[in-house]
Write a protein that holds these residues in place. Sequence first.
Motif, PDB file in Angstrom:
ATOM      1  N   LEU A   1      -3.922  -6.236  -6.788  1.00 27.76           N
ATOM      2  CA  LEU A   1      -4.000  -5.576  -7.331  1.00 27.76           C
ATOM      3  C   LEU A   1      -4.923  -4.563  -6.967  1.00 27.76           C
ATOM      4  O   LEU A   1      -5.728  -3.919  -6.794  1.00 27.76           O
ATOM      5  N   GLN A   2      -5.362  -5.577  -8.482  1.00 25.21           N
ATOM      6  CA  GLN A   2      -7.095  -4.661  -9.336  1.00 25.21           C
ATOM      7  C   GLN A   2      -8.715  -5.006  -8.619  1.00 25.21           C
ATOM      8  O   GLN A   2      -8.874  -3.356  -8.671  1.00 25.21           O
ATOM      9  N   SER A   3      -8.143  -5.790  -7.982  1.00 29.53           N
ATOM     10  CA  SER A   3      -9.115  -6.137  -7.308  1.00 29.53           C
ATOM     11  C   SER A   3      -9.181  -5.934  -5.449  1.00 29.53           C
ATOM     12  O   SER A   3      -9.857  -6.090  -4.132  1.00 29.53           O
TER      13      SER A   3
ATOM     14  N   MET B   1      -3.479   0.919  -4.877  1.00 36.27           N
ATOM     15  CA  MET B   1      -3.466  -0.161  -5.204  1.00 36.27           C
ATOM     16  C   MET B   1      -3.762  -0.839  -6.129  1.00 36.27           C
ATOM     17  O   MET B   1      -3.331  -1.569  -7.698  1.00 36.27           O
ATOM     18  N   SER B   2      -5.733  -0.918  -6.014  1.00 36.11           N
ATOM     19  CA  SER B   2      -6.193  -0.807  -7.300  1.00 36.11           C
ATOM     20  C   SER B   2      -5.704  -0.099  -8.758  1.00 36.11           C
ATOM     21  O   SER B   2      -5.740  -0.576  -9.223  1.00 36.11           O
ATOM     22  N   ARG B   3      -5.873   0.900  -8.475  1.00 35.83           N
ATOM     23  CA  ARG B   3      -5.329   1.747  -9.847  1.00 35.83           C
ATOM     24  C   ARG B   3      -4.057   1.016 -11.011  1.00 35.83           C
ATOM     25  O   ARG B   3      -3.580   1.298 -11.690  1.00 35.83           O
ATOM     26  N   CYS B   4      -2.779   0.676  -9.707  1.00 34.54           N
ATOM     27  CA  CYS B   4      -2.071   0.159 -10.427  1.00 34.54           C
ATOM     28  C   CYS B   4      -2.257  -1.354 -11.215  1.00 34.54           C
ATOM     29  O   CYS B   4      -1.686  -1.313 -12.206  1.00 34.54           O
ATOM     30  N   GLY B   5      -2.995  -2.296  -9.997  1.00 39.55           N
ATOM     31  CA  GLY B   5      -3.583  -3.119 -10.765  1.00 39.55           C
ATOM     32  C   GLY B   5      -3.906  -2.809 -12.423  1.00 39.55           C
ATOM     33  O   GLY B   5      -3.804  -3.758 -13.496  1.00 39.55           O
TER      34      GLY B   5
ATOM     35  N   ILE C   1       1.209  -1.182   0.231  1.00 42.34           N
ATOM     36  CA  ILE C   1      -0.019   0.186   0.235  1.00 42.34           C
ATOM     37  C   ILE C   1       0.884   1.182   0.090  1.00 42.34           C
ATOM     38  O   ILE C   1       0.910   1.714  -1.227  1.00 42.34           O
ATOM     39  N   ALA C   2       1.846   1.171   0.580  1.00 41.01           N
ATOM     40  CA  ALA C   2       2.849   2.655   0.502  1.00 41.01           C
ATOM     41  C   ALA C   2       3.691   2.130  -0.092  1.00 41.01           C
ATOM     42  O   ALA C   2       3.556   4.023  -0.551  1.00 41.01           O
ATOM     43  N   LEU C   3       3.705   1.319  -0.967  1.00 39.87           N
ATOM     44  CA  LEU C   3       4.646   1.632  -2.595  1.00 39.87           C
ATOM     45  C   LEU C   3       3.360   2.738  -3.622  1.00 39.87           C
ATOM     46  O   LEU C   3       3.870   2.841  -4.192  1.00 39.87           O
ATOM     47  N   CYS C   4       2.586   1.896  -3.660  1.00 39.84           N
ATOM     48  CA  CYS C   4       1.764   1.885  -4.530  1.00 39.84           C
ATOM     49  C   CYS C   4       1.229   3.661  -4.285  1.00 39.84           C
ATOM     50  O   CYS C   4       1.037   3.924  -5.480  1.00 39.84           O
ATOM     51  N   THR C   5       0.747   3.893  -3.022  1.00 39.43           N
ATOM     52  CA  THR C   5       0.585   4.867  -2.978  1.00 39.43           C
ATOM     53  C   THR C   5       1.384   6.046  -3.372  1.00 39.43           C
ATOM     54  O   THR C   5       1.325   7.613  -4.102  1.00 39.43           O
ATOM     55  N   TYR C   6       2.479   5.911  -2.444  1.00 40.85           N
ATOM     56  CA  TYR C   6       4.130   6.710  -3.049  1.00 40.85           C
ATOM     57  C   TYR C   6       4.017   6.583  -4.657  1.00 40.85           C
ATOM     58  O   TYR C   6       4.102   8.006  -5.195  1.00 40.85           O
TER      59      TYR C   6
END
Length: 443
Positions: free
Chosen positions: A306-308, A314-318, A158-163
């Motif tokens: 990640l998508q779900s 996270m979901s945006r990354c997926g 979460i921290a990495l996807c948010t960053y």
Amino acid sequence: MAAVTALPVSLSGRFKGSFAYFTIKDRLPQILTRVIDTLHRHKNEFFEEHGEKGVEAEKRAISFLSKLRNELQTDKPVTRLEDELPDAVLWNQYLDYQRNLSNGNGEPSWFQSPWLYVECYMYRRIHAALAQNPPIDKFDVFKEGKAQNFFESQEAVIALCTYFQELLKNIKDLDEKQLQEELFKLLQVSLWGNKCDLSFSAGKDSSQKSSPLQSLENMIPYILVNDMEKLWLLLINTKKRNTETSSVRVDIILDNAGFELVSDLVLADFLLSSKLADEVHFHGKSIPWYVSDTTKHDFNWTIKQLQSANHMWMSRCGINWEGNLKKGVWVYLDHMFWTLPHDFSSMAEVAPELYADIQKSNLILFKGDLNYRKLTGDRKWEYTVPFHEALNKFHPAPLCSLRTLKSDTQVGLKPGQGEQIQASEPEWMVSGKYGVVQFDAAL
């Protein structure tokens, strides 16, 4: 042929007290025991899915693996593969090659042969135990551990996807200096993400628990060879030189699933979003390998998870990453060469089509310890031997190893650097505390 300087001796279990010796003596049997336990635990599931046939197959696979464990622990000779899988011929040819190397000094065996060979051979035999026993032949004995690692690393993911999603909002406005800083950050996250290795901990918990970005500054002193600057220059100069017609391609030779894979995907997305690359080719394993290595299933599963996810970033990354695959700017490949026992200096000969493919790359990133061992032939090198020399003529394209040290081979250090650390930390090469970002320009 011109005279070739003799290569140093291979790391091997025959050196009692070495890391290779303890790995073969203790860690590999533990991994086999865990695999057998995993099959036992899934007995009911096999029965529900396949009836008695599933249970019979499970029993056969377990007996095959128990025999394998016994052969390993009693240092029996390595035997030919009996299965009909596509790579069996290459494995058996490699056994003949090892026999010739031993010059009549006995048969290749678990403790006498090169560690790299027998360790790879164990994972190939685990694969055979299932592949030869339908209907459970598609079962990945390591899948649960990989999924668990992913879920236990949630906070870090979460921290990495948010960053990263925050970074994307203004990536177009970054100047070169800022772009370089962000590249260096994400390279380091991908480097230290390599700590999450389940074969290293014999399958025990090794997830990334904390935010990976907070501690980067403090970790810099532990990067023993830091060629990030060279990577940056290569990428930025390639971008500037490039015309509209040719595209910049980066290849990532993947290592572990779980948090490390997410860190690799973020790095790959950054390369595209910053226009430092136009396409990224990922290379995974075609069979379950070294407990936590990424297979095609793991790759697709991770993006789906990640998508779900019920977390926006996270979901945006997926969703974006699924899109990259659909558009063809990301490509996933899994050549069987990556799960052979050969080091990479034989790729041009053993897998010429793979070698020809990666020659088209502008930069190849090799993730993790096993790839480093295969790059350098898993030998007892002097610490100061240049990386270029240890690659033993493997120069398909500019390449860089992102590796945390988990085995006792390391090259390209400054004079006295290895000895200095050794004096205060005898376990420095196998603790996963140190890392390298080691580049070779391939010229």
